[in-house]
Design an enzyme around this catalytic site. Structure first.
Site, PDB file in Angstrom:
ATOM      1  N   ARG A  52       0.774  -1.182   0.080  1.00  0.00           N
ATOM      2  CA  ARG A  52       0.167  -0.067   0.018  1.00  0.00           C
ATOM      3  C   ARG A  52       0.981   1.035   0.012  1.00  0.00           C
ATOM      4  O   ARG A  52       1.743   1.220   0.856  1.00  0.00           O
ATOM      5  CB  ARG A  52      -0.961  -0.105   1.212  1.00  0.00           C
ATOM      6  CG  ARG A  52      -1.532   1.518   1.467  1.00  0.00           C
ATOM      7  CD  ARG A  52      -2.677   1.503   2.516  1.00  0.00           C
ATOM      8  NE  ARG A  52      -3.830   0.675   2.157  1.00  0.00           N
ATOM      9  CZ  ARG A  52      -4.870   0.987   2.616  1.00  0.00           C
ATOM     10  NH1 ARG A  52      -4.912   1.876   3.824  1.00  0.00           N
ATOM     11  NH2 ARG A  52      -6.065   0.471   2.260  1.00  0.00           N
ATOM     12  N   HIS A  85      -7.702   0.854  -5.939  1.00  0.00           N
ATOM     13  CA  HIS A  85      -7.765   0.064  -4.963  1.00  0.00           C
ATOM     14  C   HIS A  85      -8.580  -1.256  -5.185  1.00  0.00           C
ATOM     15  O   HIS A  85      -9.635  -1.387  -4.883  1.00  0.00           O
ATOM     16  CB  HIS A  85      -8.611   0.956  -3.950  1.00  0.00           C
ATOM     17  CG  HIS A  85      -8.525   0.321  -2.581  1.00  0.00           C
ATOM     18  ND1 HIS A  85      -7.722  -0.569  -2.114  1.00  0.00           N
ATOM     19  CD2 HIS A  85      -9.134   0.907  -1.396  1.00  0.00           C
ATOM     20  CE1 HIS A  85      -8.046  -0.826  -0.791  1.00  0.00           C
ATOM     21  NE2 HIS A  85      -8.801   0.078  -0.516  1.00  0.00           N
ATOM     22  N   GLN A 119     -10.554  -3.510  -2.771  1.00  0.00           N
ATOM     23  CA  GLN A 119     -11.578  -3.024  -2.145  1.00  0.00           C
ATOM     24  C   GLN A 119     -13.029  -3.186  -3.120  1.00  0.00           C
ATOM     25  O   GLN A 119     -13.960  -3.691  -2.739  1.00  0.00           O
ATOM     26  CB  GLN A 119     -11.635  -1.270  -2.027  1.00  0.00           C
ATOM     27  CG  GLN A 119     -12.719  -0.805  -1.425  1.00  0.00           C
ATOM     28  CD  GLN A 119     -13.163  -1.175  -0.128  1.00  0.00           C
ATOM     29  OE1 GLN A 119     -12.657  -0.974   0.768  1.00  0.00           O
ATOM     30  NE2 GLN A 119     -14.338  -1.263   0.065  1.00  0.00           N
ATOM     31  N   ASP A 160     -16.581   8.098  -1.187  1.00  0.00           N
ATOM     32  CA  ASP A 160     -15.667   8.000  -0.539  1.00  0.00           C
ATOM     33  C   ASP A 160     -15.117   9.334  -0.113  1.00  0.00           C
ATOM     34  O   ASP A 160     -16.095  10.360  -0.196  1.00  0.00           O
ATOM     35  CB  ASP A 160     -14.579   7.683  -1.719  1.00  0.00           C
ATOM     36  CG  ASP A 160     -13.165   7.505  -1.089  1.00  0.00           C
ATOM     37  OD1 ASP A 160     -13.039   7.413   0.103  1.00  0.00           O
ATOM     38  OD2 ASP A 160     -12.077   7.569  -2.047  1.00  0.00           O
ATOM     39  N   CYS A 165     -16.169   2.709   1.245  1.00  0.00           N
ATOM     40  CA  CYS A 165     -15.063   2.018   1.527  1.00  0.00           C
ATOM     41  C   CYS A 165     -14.473   2.041   2.867  1.00  0.00           C
ATOM     42  O   CYS A 165     -13.907   1.261   3.384  1.00  0.00           O
ATOM     43  CB  CYS A 165     -13.755   2.366   0.592  1.00  0.00           C
ATOM     44  SG  CYS A 165     -13.400   3.948   0.295  1.00  0.00           S
ATOM     45  N   ARG A 195     -13.781  -7.678   2.932  1.00  0.00           N
ATOM     46  CA  ARG A 195     -12.689  -7.173   2.490  1.00  0.00           C
ATOM     47  C   ARG A 195     -11.777  -8.538   3.095  1.00  0.00           C
ATOM     48  O   ARG A 195     -10.884  -8.947   2.189  1.00  0.00           O
ATOM     49  CB  ARG A 195     -12.164  -5.980   3.183  1.00  0.00           C
ATOM     50  CG  ARG A 195     -12.678  -4.605   2.809  1.00  0.00           C
ATOM     51  CD  ARG A 195     -12.395  -4.215   1.390  1.00  0.00           C
ATOM     52  NE  ARG A 195     -11.100  -4.364   1.126  1.00  0.00           N
ATOM     53  CZ  ARG A 195     -10.044  -3.476   1.750  1.00  0.00           C
ATOM     54  NH1 ARG A 195     -10.269  -2.388   2.279  1.00  0.00           N
ATOM     55  NH2 ARG A 195      -8.919  -3.649   1.236  1.00  0.00           N
TER      56      ARG A 195
HETATM   57  N1  NVA Z   1      -9.447   7.556  -1.481  1.00  0.00           N
HETATM   58  C1  NVA Z   1      -9.252   6.976  -0.138  1.00  0.00           C
HETATM   59  C2  NVA Z   1      -9.559   5.488   0.082  1.00  0.00           C
HETATM   60  C3  NVA Z   1      -9.266   4.957   1.113  1.00  0.00           C
HETATM   61  C4  NVA Z   1      -9.710   3.654   1.548  1.00  0.00           C
HETATM   62  C5  NVA Z   1      -7.636   7.259   0.139  1.00  0.00           C
HETATM   63  O1  NVA Z   1      -7.026   6.875  -0.673  1.00  0.00           O
HETATM   64  O2  NVA Z   1      -7.262   7.797   1.223  1.00  0.00           O
HETATM   65  N1   CP Z   2     -11.178   0.798   2.741  1.00  0.00           N
HETATM   66  C1   CP Z   2      -9.645   0.477   3.228  1.00  0.00           C
HETATM   67  O1   CP Z   2      -9.003   0.341   2.475  1.00  0.00           O
HETATM   68  O2   CP Z   2      -9.499   0.782   4.455  1.00  0.00           O
HETATM   69  P1   CP Z   2      -8.263   0.969   5.401  1.00  0.00           P
HETATM   70  O3   CP Z   2      -7.582   2.201   4.803  1.00  0.00           O
HETATM   71  O4   CP Z   2      -8.644   0.836   6.973  1.00  0.00           O
HETATM   72  O5   CP Z   2      -7.348  -0.332   4.785  1.00  0.00           O
END
Ligand code: NVA
Ligand code: CP
Length: 327
Positions: free
Chosen positions: A106, A133, A136, A229, A270, A315
């Site tokens: 990540r 993502h 997700q 989101d 998400c 998830r």
């Molecule tokens: N768009 C958000 C998704 C988090 C799961 C981010 O990248 O922070």
């Molecule tokens: N939705 C999601 O990816 O959550 P986290 O950032 O907690 O992993």
């Protein structure tokens, strides 16, 4: 479906049959877990979990899924490893490939996870980049299938800033699996032309439709899924909040918007979500801009339409399927 040895970097790399196969496998593994049937299919294997951004769901899902499959995990946090600071991505990939059977990453640009995969001899999983993502969206598709009994022709609306990882990946997932996808955003906040063209080509084969709409009331009409989101993603500068709130406020998911949706419509997100002021960041931003929520009201988040916690649980089951299929 044979996905052994494959990376999982974006859903663009997978056929509808493969995505459907992963969803079915996840449903099967979920049923096994609920019935208490052991499924240590990957006993003795190990995976490395690299997180350059924070996480609750993704990290927990990889760790629990790995343990259920009989695997060990090592978590490399944003500060506690050499990744990218004292050791290049290419070197990290080759080091970890010798020790682990799979690597989750990540972080920031999609090109980083792609470089990791290029130099790795074991499968690499995208646990979120700025652009995509995919794990997700696999969970989202399983959740929609459980709720509606199908994916094809489900009227799916993404509301908010459609330029980032979630809207991009949802547009890909919907176009692959035949959903009717609408991105509802202000002018200039839609997915890139390049990705949109790719998805329109995919949709032409699957029967999906892709629409862009700037009016939330028009988009919400007869929607079966309304998804949103956060307005500011991880890694984006905090000073962008002012502009986002100004531009995206009309796209907040509210009860009055939901009244326009189809009967049986669901709310998805998400997570994490700024639906109240019970978090330090949420409170700070809401106080500053005199609000009580951001992308979704607390009323919708806590309503009977909201399936966000089923989605979050999925998830784990879908990440388990990805590892079971690729290892
Ligand atoms: N768009 C958000 C998704 C988090 C799961 C981010 O990248 O922070
Ligand atoms: N939705 C999601 O990816 O959550 P986290 O950032 O907690 O992993």
């Amino acid at each position: 479906m044979n996905l052994k040895g494959r990376d999982f970097l974006t859903l663009l790399d997978f056929t509808p049959e493969e995505i459907g196969g992963l969803i079915d496998l996840a449903a099967d593994l979920k049923a096994k877990k609920k019935a208490g049937i052991p499924h240590k299919m990957l006993d003795g294997k190990n995976i490395a979990l690299i997180f350059e951004k924070t996480s609750t769901r993704t990290r927990c899902s990889f760790e629990v899924a790995a343990r259920d499959l009989g695997m060990g995990t090592t978590y490399l946090d944003p500060a506690g490893s050499q990744v990218g600071k004292k050791e290049s991505i290419a070197d990290t990939a080759r080091v970890l490939s010798g020790i682990y059977d799979g690597i989750e990453y990540r972080g920031y640009g999609q090109e980083i996870v792609e470089e990791l995969a290029r130099y790795s001899s074991v499968p690499v999983y995208n646990g979120l980049t700025n652009e995509f993502h995919p794990t997700q969206v696999l969970a989202d598709l399983l959740t929609i299938k459980e709720r509606f009994g199908k994916l094809r022709e489900v009227n799916f609306v993404f509301m908010g800033d459609a330029r980032y990882n979630m809207a991009n990946s949802l547009m890909i997932g919907c176009s692959k699996m035949g959903l009717d996808f609408t991105a509802c955003a202000p002018e200039g906040y839609f997915p890139s032309e390049e990705l949109t063209c790719k998805c329109r080509d995919i949709a032409a084969k699957s029967g999906a439709t892709i629409k862009f709409e700037t009016d939330p009331a028009v988009a919400a009409k007869d929607a079966e899924v309304i998804y949103t989101d956060v307005w500011l993603s991880m890694g984006e500068p905090a000073d962008a909040w002012e502009e986002r709130i100004r531009v995206l406020s009309p796209y907040q998911v509210t009860s009055s918007l939901f009244e326009k949706a189809a009967r049986g419509a669901v709310f998805m997100h998400c997570l994490p979500a700024f639906h109240d002021i019970k978090t330090t960041v949420g409170k700070e931003i809401c106080d500053k801009f005199n609000r009580d929520s951001m992308e979704v009201t607390d009323e919708v988040f806590e309503s009977e339409y909201s399936i966000v916690f089923e989605e979050a649980e999925n998830r784990m089951h879908t990440i388990k399927a990805v590892m079971a299929a690729t290892l």
